[in-house]
Design a protein around this motif. Sequence first.
Motif, PDB file in Angstrom:
ATOM      1  N   GLY A  16       6.779  -3.100   0.923  1.00  0.00           N
ATOM      2  CA  GLY A  16       5.846  -2.748   1.984  1.00  0.00           C
ATOM      3  C   GLY A  16       5.767  -3.744   3.115  1.00  0.00           C
ATOM      4  N   GLU A  17       6.545  -4.818   3.079  1.00  0.00           N
ATOM      5  CA  GLU A  17       6.545  -5.804   4.160  1.00  0.00           C
ATOM      6  C   GLU A  17       7.854  -5.701   4.930  1.00  0.00           C
ATOM      7  N   TYR A  18       7.764  -5.871   6.251  1.00  0.00           N
ATOM      8  CA  TYR A  18       8.903  -5.650   7.140  1.00  0.00           C
ATOM      9  C   TYR A  18       9.333  -6.951   7.807  1.00  0.00           C
ATOM     10  N   GLY A  29      14.532  11.047  -0.387  1.00  0.00           N
ATOM     11  CA  GLY A  29      14.554   9.852  -1.225  1.00  0.00           C
ATOM     12  C   GLY A  29      13.699   9.990  -2.464  1.00  0.00           C
ATOM     13  N   ARG A  30      12.483  10.543  -2.298  1.00  0.00           N
ATOM     14  CA  ARG A  30      11.559  10.623  -3.432  1.00  0.00           C
ATOM     15  C   ARG A  30      12.029  11.603  -4.496  1.00  0.00           C
ATOM     16  N   ALA A  31      12.866  12.564  -4.138  1.00  0.00           N
ATOM     17  CA  ALA A  31      13.443  13.470  -5.137  1.00  0.00           C
ATOM     18  C   ALA A  31      14.547  12.791  -5.931  1.00  0.00           C
ATOM     19  N   SER A  32      15.002  11.632  -5.432  1.00  0.00           N
ATOM     20  CA  SER A  32      16.027  10.849  -6.133  1.00  0.00           C
ATOM     21  C   SER A  32      15.488   9.479  -6.532  1.00  0.00           C
ATOM     22  N   GLY A  33      14.212   9.443  -6.881  1.00  0.00           N
ATOM     23  CA  GLY A  33      13.632   8.247  -7.479  1.00  0.00           C
ATOM     24  C   GLY A  33      13.263   7.129  -6.532  1.00  0.00           C
ATOM     25  N   GLN A  34      13.294   7.344  -5.213  1.00  0.00           N
ATOM     26  CA  GLN A  34      12.948   6.291  -4.257  1.00  0.00           C
ATOM     27  C   GLN A  34      11.438   6.322  -4.018  1.00  0.00           C
ATOM     28  N   ASP A  35      10.732   5.454  -4.701  1.00  0.00           N
ATOM     29  CA  ASP A  35       9.265   5.475  -4.706  1.00  0.00           C
ATOM     30  C   ASP A  35       8.719   4.690  -3.512  1.00  0.00           C
ATOM     31  N   ASP A  74       6.463   5.079   0.284  1.00  0.00           N
ATOM     32  CA  ASP A  74       5.622   5.857   1.200  1.00  0.00           C
ATOM     33  C   ASP A  74       4.797   4.860   2.005  1.00  0.00           C
ATOM     34  N   VAL A  75       4.964   4.868   3.316  1.00  0.00           N
ATOM     35  CA  VAL A  75       4.278   3.894   4.175  1.00  0.00           C
ATOM     36  C   VAL A  75       2.767   4.006   4.032  1.00  0.00           C
ATOM     37  N   ARG A  76       2.266   5.224   3.860  1.00  0.00           N
ATOM     38  CA  ARG A  76       0.813   5.422   3.764  1.00  0.00           C
ATOM     39  C   ARG A  76       0.221   4.641   2.600  1.00  0.00           C
ATOM     40  N   ARG A  77       0.972   4.489   1.523  1.00  0.00           N
ATOM     41  CA  ARG A  77       0.507   3.746   0.352  1.00  0.00           C
ATOM     42  C   ARG A  77       0.950   2.294   0.373  1.00  0.00           C
ATOM     43  N   ASP A  78       2.208   2.046   0.775  1.00  0.00           N
ATOM     44  CA  ASP A  78       2.796   0.713   0.636  1.00  0.00           C
ATOM     45  C   ASP A  78       2.415  -0.237   1.776  1.00  0.00           C
ATOM     46  N   THR A  79       2.255   0.311   2.975  1.00  0.00           N
ATOM     47  CA  THR A  79       1.832  -0.481   4.137  1.00  0.00           C
ATOM     48  C   THR A  79       0.719   0.287   4.831  1.00  0.00           C
ATOM     49  N   PRO A  80      -0.419   0.443   4.176  1.00  0.00           N
ATOM     50  CA  PRO A  80      -1.445   1.382   4.662  1.00  0.00           C
ATOM     51  C   PRO A  80      -2.005   1.006   6.026  1.00  0.00           C
ATOM     52  N   TYR A  81      -2.209   2.028   6.827  1.00  0.00           N
ATOM     53  CA  TYR A  81      -2.784   1.909   8.165  1.00  0.00           C
ATOM     54  C   TYR A  81      -3.911   2.921   8.252  1.00  0.00           C
ATOM     55  N   ALA A  82      -4.835   2.709   9.179  1.00  0.00           N
ATOM     56  CA  ALA A  82      -5.977   3.617   9.310  1.00  0.00           C
ATOM     57  C   ALA A  82      -5.492   5.030   9.647  1.00  0.00           C
ATOM     58  N   PRO A  83      -6.030   6.050   8.943  1.00  0.00           N
ATOM     59  CA  PRO A  83      -7.133   6.030   7.985  1.00  0.00           C
ATOM     60  C   PRO A  83      -6.688   5.946   6.522  1.00  0.00           C
ATOM     61  N   TYR A  84      -5.376   5.781   6.272  1.00  0.00           N
ATOM     62  CA  TYR A  84      -4.878   5.804   4.888  1.00  0.00           C
ATOM     63  C   TYR A  84      -5.311   4.578   4.097  1.00  0.00           C
ATOM     64  N   ASP A  85      -5.750   3.537   4.803  1.00  0.00           N
ATOM     65  CA  ASP A  85      -6.239   2.350   4.102  1.00  0.00           C
ATOM     66  C   ASP A  85      -7.609   2.578   3.463  1.00  0.00           C
ATOM     67  N   GLN A  86      -8.199   3.764   3.708  1.00  0.00           N
ATOM     68  CA  GLN A  86      -9.505   4.085   3.138  1.00  0.00           C
ATOM     69  C   GLN A  86      -9.414   4.986   1.911  1.00  0.00           C
ATOM     70  N   VAL A  87      -8.227   5.504   1.617  1.00  0.00           N
ATOM     71  CA  VAL A  87      -8.078   6.506   0.567  1.00  0.00           C
ATOM     72  C   VAL A  87      -6.936   6.124  -0.370  1.00  0.00           C
ATOM     73  N   THR A  88      -6.836   6.865  -1.462  1.00  0.00           N
ATOM     74  CA  THR A  88      -5.717   6.718  -2.385  1.00  0.00           C
ATOM     75  C   THR A  88      -4.681   7.784  -2.076  1.00  0.00           C
ATOM     76  N   GLU A 105      10.268  12.542  -8.004  1.00  0.00           N
ATOM     77  CA  GLU A 105      11.152  13.208  -8.957  1.00  0.00           C
ATOM     78  C   GLU A 105      12.389  12.319  -9.130  1.00  0.00           C
ATOM     79  N   THR A 106      13.111  12.516 -10.207  1.00  0.00           N
ATOM     80  CA  THR A 106      14.298  11.692 -10.449  1.00  0.00           C
ATOM     81  C   THR A 106      15.572  12.505 -10.651  1.00  0.00           C
ATOM     82  N   GLN A 107      15.456  13.847 -10.674  1.00  0.00           N
ATOM     83  CA  GLN A 107      16.646  14.664 -10.949  1.00  0.00           C
ATOM     84  C   GLN A 107      17.598  14.700  -9.764  1.00  0.00           C
TER      85      GLN A 107
END
Length: 524
Positions: free
Chosen positions: A74-76, A381-387, A389-403, A409-411
Amino acid sequence: MSSSNWIADFLSRLSTDITVAEIDTASATLWQIKSHAWQQFAELAVQQNLRWAAGWAEQVDNRFLINACFEKQGEYILLRTIIDDSNPELPSQATVYPAANRSERHTQDMFGIKFVGHPDNRRWTRHQAWIEKNYPLRKDFPVQGTPVGITPPDMHYPFIKSHGAGVYEIPVGPVHAGIIEPGHFRFQAVGELILNLEERLGYVHKGIEKIAEGREPESLARLAGRVSGDTTVGHCWAACRAMEQAAGVIIPPRAALIRGILAERERIANHMGDIGAICNDVAFVFAQMQFTRLRELWLRTNATVFGHRLLMDKIVPGGVACDLSDESCALIKKEITELRKELAEVILALDLNSSLEDRLYTAGFLSEQTAAAFGTLGYVGRASGQDKDVRRDTPYAPYDQVTVKVALETQGDIASRLWVRYKEIKAALRLIEDFIDRLVAGELRSEWRTPAAGSEALGIVEGWRGEIISYIRFDADNKIARFYPRDPSQLNWPALEKLVLNNIVPDFPVCNKSLNGSYSGNDL
């Protein structure tokens, strides 16, 4: 940005001939290194599992600033080197990061910078619109170009050739039967089995980077919203975040919540359209009609509440250009309740359809290793296991207020990319409800502050296709000196060439739709 443990550890591992000048900048830590260490840095970065996220160049006086953006946890890191324009050469990072391949080719074509050792230095953005030695993003190149009548056809691009008994070639495009934008696909196949696919994009080059120069923030935001029409909220938000950080502007809490609602509505509309289109490409027309109907109703609510079906120009520098009344909030919540009920019924028809399973499961397989190597983003990416998401990993308003619940998926097949979209719809519906519940009275827009000349920043948001990165540098008098938007499609498109291998030719349309890269977002 404060340095995390991995950044400190990474710095300690740099060899003595790689010296880093660390400069604080908004959104990322800027590291400046000598040009000879450009590739060495990438070699160490890949060993330490840094993700290559974006690359671009800029001409300042008689020098070129070459930039690459890396991410981990989450850091750039914004990596920069400076080279002279008399002999512009730089070691290629594409030898280490496949994700850097097309970005370097774009920089080569637009600036005339040679990346030494590049594994594929064929032209990429240059079709036949510019004569040799003309480089459109150099400062001495006029914005109107040097047109000389009709652009010649690009007939002699050196596609890779395959040889052998029974091998044949299939050209598809660039003009397609539908209303989609142009893109050329060159297949080599034996019977119906695909041996190789090569893409040729760039047919809708719009000159976004060039015509951004000299604009003021309001005008730049409108331009950013047209990088890719189906991602107008995502690109406009990323550009505005970059400008706001460069100018030291903090948007009001109510504006941030409305931006979140706009972004999640854009995500839901596009995911519903994609799920329907995937089903249509395997002849399950019933599902396509239902998802098209649901998407249309959703877009009509956009028009009713926000005044635009695709939500263009609703995000502006400093905030938003629209508000939500109590009646509009009630309408949106009512629509969400109805959509959940309809989706539950339609998705059951997909889940119980064995013929659909036969076409989607195991088809278009993209391994976790390949997805990581190409830096794939969003649902691809997330369908191939790349976990990620900027909203969770580097949260910015308003996503920093929620989960933010991230679907994973991994298939790595078409079915996984469909189900990730469906799960993201469900999560987005919950986020919209949460944002509405958090709305309080307040301003919609903060007063703008003119940034100092040279102020720069990255705006990073999670668009519906994945992470969007926008770079902004200001000139004097509130004017834009450099704007570079990196759409998720720029990293996702190359994965299509891999996930179609060993599939049959008739499955290419559904493989392509499951990725759904933006031609316009790729072809700046």
